[in-house]
Design a protein around this motif. Structure first.
Motif, PDB file in Angstrom:
ATOM      1  N   GLU A 156       0.846  -1.211   0.000  1.00 51.82           N
ATOM      2  CA  GLU A 156       0.000   0.000   0.000  1.00 51.82           C
ATOM      3  C   GLU A 156       0.873   1.249   0.000  1.00 51.82           C
ATOM      4  O   GLU A 156       0.602   2.209  -0.718  1.00 51.82           O
ATOM      5  N   GLU A 157       1.918   1.264   0.832  1.00 50.49           N
ATOM      6  CA  GLU A 157       2.792   2.445   0.893  1.00 50.49           C
ATOM      7  C   GLU A 157       3.555   2.635  -0.416  1.00 50.49           C
ATOM      8  O   GLU A 157       3.707   3.739  -0.913  1.00 50.49           O
ATOM      9  N   VAL A 158       4.033   1.519  -0.954  1.00 54.69           N
ATOM     10  CA  VAL A 158       4.855   1.584  -2.165  1.00 54.69           C
ATOM     11  C   VAL A 158       4.010   2.012  -3.367  1.00 54.69           C
ATOM     12  O   VAL A 158       4.495   2.683  -4.276  1.00 54.69           O
ATOM     13  N   LEU A 159       2.737   1.629  -3.359  1.00 57.79           N
ATOM     14  CA  LEU A 159       1.880   1.920  -4.522  1.00 57.79           C
ATOM     15  C   LEU A 159       1.358   3.361  -4.527  1.00 57.79           C
ATOM     16  O   LEU A 159       0.650   3.754  -5.444  1.00 57.79           O
ATOM     17  N   LYS A 160       1.732   4.155  -3.511  1.00 56.49           N
ATOM     18  CA  LYS A 160       1.311   5.566  -3.500  1.00 56.49           C
ATOM     19  C   LYS A 160       2.350   6.423  -4.207  1.00 56.49           C
ATOM     20  O   LYS A 160       3.244   6.984  -3.587  1.00 56.49           O
TER      21      LYS A 160
END
Ligand code: NDP
Ligand code: MG
Length: 385
Positions: free
Chosen positions: A190-194
């Motif tokens: 989730e963090e990386v996909l932002k």
């Protein structure tokens, strides 16, 4: 009127292409659409534009589409991508599938002398040398859709590479630009996909966080523009407004700027050598007041160094890098490995690779298969150990 086959129609670039096709109905006619397994989105897109030929790589998805969709023909399997790319109905192929599966359709379209609006950067990473040779023989043309390369292409405006001193590709730096790399090892998908500036498919978004995407882009620039690798630079530019800068031998630098919106490079790849009036979001001069540029910090950009290493090794090394990364990203998104494991695993596979024999389409695809298997072995070893 240009007649277009759109491969990867259900993705992020695919939807940008559908949007353009809707906006330019008098200039662009989509004749076929392809995706992997999202049959519902694909048939919806086909009906929206009156397309009568679609392809789904996944056989089960193709069966579902045939049961439900009676407005045209449904092809299936990997060979369907090539069939659509070769089809005489289309003059232009937009290749917007993700991964090395995009290579064969690029080869097919080019060998028929077509224009390929190329988003699938993997094609060039795997086989840049072969593709440029095929294009030269057949009169086909690759027009980059990747924003930085579209920028370079626009800056060059037909000048020969002998006029160029240096090409600089910009990189946003990804979501972890200001983070200490030691604190991102356990970052979640989730963090990386932002992504801070672009909205893209999952694989490329993860690749932006490791900077391996920018490494792929250095390889892409090397082949698309026939540039020696040491004349391709990368600069961190978090606002993603300037996409590329080309310094000519006389010292003049030409840059390409626009809001970060993939419809613009895609539109240029279709309209070239013309420019078509568009209603796309525009940049104001006031937007330029806060642009910043800084050199990449090697500790935060492991993927960039790996890609340079693969480019120097040459042969099938870039294909190995791409395939290992494709598998590692999948494992990370499936929460089987940590974010911090991504680049070390890919590096392990690249180090183990021993390039052999002449470079052919077969040897490239064989290296691709080998790298996937080797990556899974390395990952299993890591999670066991
Ligand atoms: P997405 O993940 O959003 O979309 C991928 C598309 O490819 C979908 O239509 C998907 O179909 C299809 N696809 C995936 N796997 C296969 C397969 N095995 N066989 C056939 N089709 C497949 O990706 P993006 O649109 O973000 O990226 C597409 C390409 O463009 C990539 O190479 C990327 O590097 C490049 N690119 C993207 C940019 C962006 O802004 N998004 C910028 C620059 C380059 P399905 O939906 O059925 O799975
Ligand atoms: Mg790019």
């Amino acid at each position: 009127m240009i007649r277009v086959a759109l491969l990867g129609a259900t993705g992020s670039i695919g939807s940008a292409a559908l949007d353009l096709a809707g906006a330019y109905r008098d200039r662009i006619r989509i004749v076929s659409l392809a995706a992997r397994s999202n049959d519902a989105a694909l048939t919806r897109a086909a009906d929206g534009l009156g397309v009568r030929r679609i392809a789904l790589v996944d056989a089960e998805a193709a069966r579902r589409a045939r049961d439900r969709w009676k407005n045209g023909e449904v092809l299936e399997g990997e060979s369907a991508l090539t069939a659509l790319a070769e089809d005489g109905e289309a003059d232009v192929v937009i290749n917007a599938v993700v991964g090395s599966i995009g290579l064969k359709p690029t080869v097919s379209a080019l060998s028929r002398g077509k224009r390929v609006a190329l988003a699938n950067k993997e094609s060039v990473v795997l086989a840049g040398e072969l593709l440029t040779a095929v294009a030269k023989r057949s009169g086909g043309m690759m027009i980059p859709v990747d924003s930085e390369h579209s920028g370079v292409f626009q800056c060059l405006a037909g000048r020969p590479v002998s006029d160029v001193r240096r090409v600089t590709l910009t990189a946003s730096g990804g979501p972890f630009l200001r983070r200490d790399p030691r604190t991102t090892l356990d970052s979640t998908p989730e963090e990386v996909l932002k992504h801070p500036t672009w909205s893209m498919g999952e694989r490329i978004t993860v690749d932006c966080a490791t900077l391996v995407n920018k490494g792929f882009e250095v390889i892409e620039a090397r082949w698309l523009f026939d540039l020696p690798p040491d004349r391709v630079d990368v600069v961190i530019h978090p606002q993603s407004i300037v996409h590329a800068l080309v310094e000519f031998v006389d010292g003049s630098i030409v840059a390409q700027l626009s809001v970060p919106d993939m419809r613009l490079p895609l539109l240029f790849a279709l309209s070239y050598p013309e420019r078509w009036t568009s209603e796309l979001p525009r940049l104001g001069v006031a937007d330029l007041a806060t642009l910043t540029f800084e050199p990449p910090d090697p500790d935060r950009c492991p993927g960039l160094a790996l890609a340079r290493r693969a480019l120097t090794a040459g042969g099938t090394a870039p294909a190995v890098l791409n395939a290992a990364d494709e598998e590692a990203v999948r494992l990370f998104l499936d929460r089987k490995i940590r974010f911090g494991d991504l680049m070390p695993l890919v590096e392990e596979v690249l180090t183990a690779h021993r390039p052999e024999g002449p470079l052919t389409l077969e040897s490239i695809l064989e290296a691709d298969r080998w790298a996937r298997g080797r990556l899974h072995e390395a990952a299993a070893h890591m999670t066991r150990g």
